[in-house]
Write an enzyme that holds these catalytic residues in place. Structure first.
Site, PDB file in Angstrom:
ATOM      1  N   HIS A  26      -2.268  -5.261   1.456  1.00  0.00           N
ATOM      2  CA  HIS A  26      -3.569  -5.888   1.234  1.00  0.00           C
ATOM      3  C   HIS A  26      -3.343  -7.331   0.820  1.00  0.00           C
ATOM      4  O   HIS A  26      -2.373  -7.636   0.138  1.00  0.00           O
ATOM      5  CB  HIS A  26      -4.318  -5.170   0.091  1.00  0.00           C
ATOM      6  CG  HIS A  26      -5.428  -5.994  -0.507  1.00  0.00           C
ATOM      7  ND1 HIS A  26      -6.687  -6.046   0.045  1.00  0.00           N
ATOM      8  CD2 HIS A  26      -5.460  -6.818  -1.579  1.00  0.00           C
ATOM      9  CE1 HIS A  26      -7.445  -6.862  -0.687  1.00  0.00           C
ATOM     10  NE2 HIS A  26      -6.715  -7.344  -1.680  1.00  0.00           N
ATOM     11  N   THR A  52      -6.029  -6.693  10.547  1.00  0.00           N
ATOM     12  CA  THR A  52      -6.193  -5.381   9.908  1.00  0.00           C
ATOM     13  C   THR A  52      -5.561  -4.262  10.738  1.00  0.00           C
ATOM     14  O   THR A  52      -4.876  -3.388  10.199  1.00  0.00           O
ATOM     15  CB  THR A  52      -7.700  -5.091   9.730  1.00  0.00           C
ATOM     16  OG1 THR A  52      -8.317  -6.212   9.093  1.00  0.00           O
ATOM     17  CG2 THR A  52      -7.918  -3.841   8.904  1.00  0.00           C
ATOM     18  N   LYS A  94       0.823  -1.218   0.000  1.00  0.00           N
ATOM     19  CA  LYS A  94       0.000   0.000   0.000  1.00  0.00           C
ATOM     20  C   LYS A  94       0.856   1.267   0.000  1.00  0.00           C
ATOM     21  O   LYS A  94       2.060   1.224   0.277  1.00  0.00           O
ATOM     22  CB  LYS A  94      -0.940  -0.028   1.217  1.00  0.00           C
ATOM     23  CG  LYS A  94      -1.989  -1.159   1.141  1.00  0.00           C
ATOM     24  CD  LYS A  94      -2.996  -1.049   2.276  1.00  0.00           C
ATOM     25  CE  LYS A  94      -4.035  -2.163   2.199  1.00  0.00           C
ATOM     26  NZ  LYS A  94      -5.079  -2.031   3.256  1.00  0.00           N
ATOM     27  N   ARG A 103       2.050  -6.706   9.115  1.00  0.00           N
ATOM     28  CA  ARG A 103       1.388  -5.501   9.641  1.00  0.00           C
ATOM     29  C   ARG A 103       1.927  -5.130  11.025  1.00  0.00           C
ATOM     30  O   ARG A 103       2.082  -3.949  11.332  1.00  0.00           O
ATOM     31  CB  ARG A 103      -0.135  -5.689   9.648  1.00  0.00           C
ATOM     32  CG  ARG A 103      -0.716  -5.496   8.238  1.00  0.00           C
ATOM     33  CD  ARG A 103      -2.150  -5.927   8.171  1.00  0.00           C
ATOM     34  NE  ARG A 103      -2.808  -5.500   6.937  1.00  0.00           N
ATOM     35  CZ  ARG A 103      -3.977  -5.978   6.541  1.00  0.00           C
ATOM     36  NH1 ARG A 103      -4.614  -6.890   7.255  1.00  0.00           N
ATOM     37  NH2 ARG A 103      -4.521  -5.538   5.419  1.00  0.00           N
ATOM     38  N   ASN A 134      -2.122   0.352   6.717  1.00  0.00           N
ATOM     39  CA  ASN A 134      -1.656  -0.926   7.254  1.00  0.00           C
ATOM     40  C   ASN A 134      -0.789  -1.733   6.281  1.00  0.00           C
ATOM     41  O   ASN A 134      -0.783  -2.952   6.313  1.00  0.00           O
ATOM     42  CB  ASN A 134      -2.837  -1.731   7.805  1.00  0.00           C
ATOM     43  CG  ASN A 134      -3.875  -2.041   6.756  1.00  0.00           C
ATOM     44  OD1 ASN A 134      -3.697  -1.707   5.583  1.00  0.00           O
ATOM     45  ND2 ASN A 134      -4.951  -2.685   7.155  1.00  0.00           N
ATOM     46  N   PHE A 141     -15.536   4.243   6.820  1.00  0.00           N
ATOM     47  CA  PHE A 141     -14.149   4.477   6.421  1.00  0.00           C
ATOM     48  C   PHE A 141     -13.924   4.402   4.915  1.00  0.00           C
ATOM     49  O   PHE A 141     -12.787   4.555   4.458  1.00  0.00           O
ATOM     50  CB  PHE A 141     -13.219   3.497   7.148  1.00  0.00           C
ATOM     51  CG  PHE A 141     -13.515   2.033   6.877  1.00  0.00           C
ATOM     52  CD1 PHE A 141     -13.021   1.406   5.737  1.00  0.00           C
ATOM     53  CD2 PHE A 141     -14.284   1.293   7.758  1.00  0.00           C
ATOM     54  CE1 PHE A 141     -13.299   0.065   5.482  1.00  0.00           C
ATOM     55  CE2 PHE A 141     -14.562  -0.051   7.508  1.00  0.00           C
ATOM     56  CZ  PHE A 141     -14.066  -0.665   6.363  1.00  0.00           C
ATOM     57  N   ARG A 147      -2.873 -14.373   4.310  1.00  0.00           N
ATOM     58  CA  ARG A 147      -3.631 -13.678   5.362  1.00  0.00           C
ATOM     59  C   ARG A 147      -2.954 -13.875   6.722  1.00  0.00           C
ATOM     60  O   ARG A 147      -2.904 -12.955   7.536  1.00  0.00           O
ATOM     61  CB  ARG A 147      -5.078 -14.196   5.426  1.00  0.00           C
ATOM     62  CG  ARG A 147      -5.954 -13.855   4.224  1.00  0.00           C
ATOM     63  CD  ARG A 147      -6.169 -12.378   4.008  1.00  0.00           C
ATOM     64  NE  ARG A 147      -6.745 -11.686   5.130  1.00  0.00           N
ATOM     65  CZ  ARG A 147      -7.298 -10.458   5.068  1.00  0.00           C
ATOM     66  NH1 ARG A 147      -7.345  -9.805   3.897  1.00  0.00           N
ATOM     67  NH2 ARG A 147      -7.777  -9.879   6.132  1.00  0.00           N
TER      68      ARG A 147
HETATM   69  P1  ATP Z   1      -7.290  -5.575   3.036  1.00  0.00           P
HETATM   70  O1  ATP Z   1      -8.627  -5.837   2.358  1.00  0.00           O
HETATM   71  O2  ATP Z   1      -6.680  -4.270   2.645  1.00  0.00           O
HETATM   72  O3  ATP Z   1      -6.353  -6.754   2.890  1.00  0.00           O
HETATM   73  P2  ATP Z   1      -8.420  -6.429   5.548  1.00  0.00           P
HETATM   74  O4  ATP Z   1      -9.036  -7.517   4.727  1.00  0.00           O
HETATM   75  O5  ATP Z   1      -7.553  -6.839   6.697  1.00  0.00           O
HETATM   76  O6  ATP Z   1      -7.553  -5.464   4.616  1.00  0.00           O
HETATM   77  P3  ATP Z   1     -10.911  -5.007   5.447  1.00  0.00           P
HETATM   78  O7  ATP Z   1     -11.960  -5.140   6.478  1.00  0.00           O
HETATM   79  O8  ATP Z   1     -11.113  -5.684   4.130  1.00  0.00           O
HETATM   80  O9  ATP Z   1      -9.523  -5.448   6.110  1.00  0.00           O
HETATM   81  O10 ATP Z   1     -10.674  -3.443   5.219  1.00  0.00           O
HETATM   82  C1  ATP Z   1     -10.025  -2.982   4.047  1.00  0.00           C
HETATM   83  C2  ATP Z   1      -9.101  -1.856   4.413  1.00  0.00           C
HETATM   84  O11 ATP Z   1      -9.870  -0.730   4.821  1.00  0.00           O
HETATM   85  C3  ATP Z   1      -8.173  -2.118   5.593  1.00  0.00           C
HETATM   86  O12 ATP Z   1      -7.010  -2.830   5.261  1.00  0.00           O
HETATM   87  C4  ATP Z   1      -7.853  -0.719   6.043  1.00  0.00           C
HETATM   88  O13 ATP Z   1      -6.876  -0.101   5.190  1.00  0.00           O
HETATM   89  C5  ATP Z   1      -9.202  -0.034   5.855  1.00  0.00           C
HETATM   90  N1  ATP Z   1     -10.023  -0.127   7.069  1.00  0.00           N
HETATM   91  C6  ATP Z   1     -10.741  -1.191   7.491  1.00  0.00           C
HETATM   92  N2  ATP Z   1     -11.409  -0.931   8.631  1.00  0.00           N
HETATM   93  C7  ATP Z   1     -11.089   0.330   8.950  1.00  0.00           C
HETATM   94  C8  ATP Z   1     -11.460   1.210  10.008  1.00  0.00           C
HETATM   95  N3  ATP Z   1     -12.282   0.828  10.978  1.00  0.00           N
HETATM   96  N4  ATP Z   1     -10.930   2.459   9.997  1.00  0.00           N
HETATM   97  C9  ATP Z   1     -10.115   2.877   9.021  1.00  0.00           C
HETATM   98  N5  ATP Z   1      -9.737   2.097   7.976  1.00  0.00           N
HETATM   99  C10 ATP Z   1     -10.213   0.857   7.945  1.00  0.00           C
HETATM  100 MG    MG Z   2     -10.166  -7.125   2.967  1.00  0.00          MG
END
Ligand code: ATP
Ligand code: MG
Length: 144
Positions: free
Chosen positions: A115, A91, A9, A102, A112, A57, A85
């Protein structure tokens, strides 16, 4: 062998962590099958994270993901989706297991570092979002 999509990212590219993250991914047994340094447009970021449309968000997430270059990676490994994962961690880096990517490199829950696709179906969708079949085939070493 299974494929998954990783995105290094904007925070990690900006912070000069791309090399360390790539090194870790290779140490974990992933083969890099395709890679592209690019910058997402807002519609592209919106499409990638379409499942989060309407979440509080979502707009900030699109701004963050378009704020600088990203490195998209098609990665191959046994059990690639689930294993990646595990390697990236939760996350929120404050919740991420010690030693995960992370935990090591993320700033906070939004910024973070990386992805990873969260299912085999999404991995197929996300790999083909960035890479053509031809780009993926060029890099397969074990072809007959
Ligand atoms: P990614 O899809 O990026 O691999 P993830 O699967 O761990 O991450 P998701 O729930 O899919 O988490 O959220 C996608 C992305 O949105 C997160 O990686 C983060 O950058 C952002 N995000 C998620 N939840 C929050 C939150 N509560 N506040 C701010 N940003 C968030
Ligand atoms: Mg995700």
């Amino acid at each position: 062998m299974e494929y998954t999509l990783a995105i290094i990212k904007p925070d990690a590219i900006q912070g000069g962590k791309a090399g360390l993250i790539l090194n870790r991914l290779e140490e974990e047994g992933f083969r890099i099958r395709a890679a592209r340094l690019t910058r997402l447009t807002e519609p592209e970021a919106g499409e990638l994270y379409a499942v989060h449309r309407g979440r509080p968000f979502y707009e900030a997430l699109k701004r963050f993901m378009t704020s600088g270059p990203i490195l998209a990676l098609a990665l191959e490994r046994e059990d690639a989706v689930a294993y990646l994962r595990k390697v990236i961690g939760a996350t929120d880096p404050a919740q991420a297991e010690r030693g995960t990517i992370r935990a090591l490199y993320a700033e906070n829950k939004e910024r973070n570092a990386i992805h990873a696709s969260d299912s085999e179906e999404n991995a197929r969708r996300e790999v083909s979002f960035f890479f053509s079949v031809q780009e993926l085939l060029w890099t397969v070493e074990e072809r007959g």
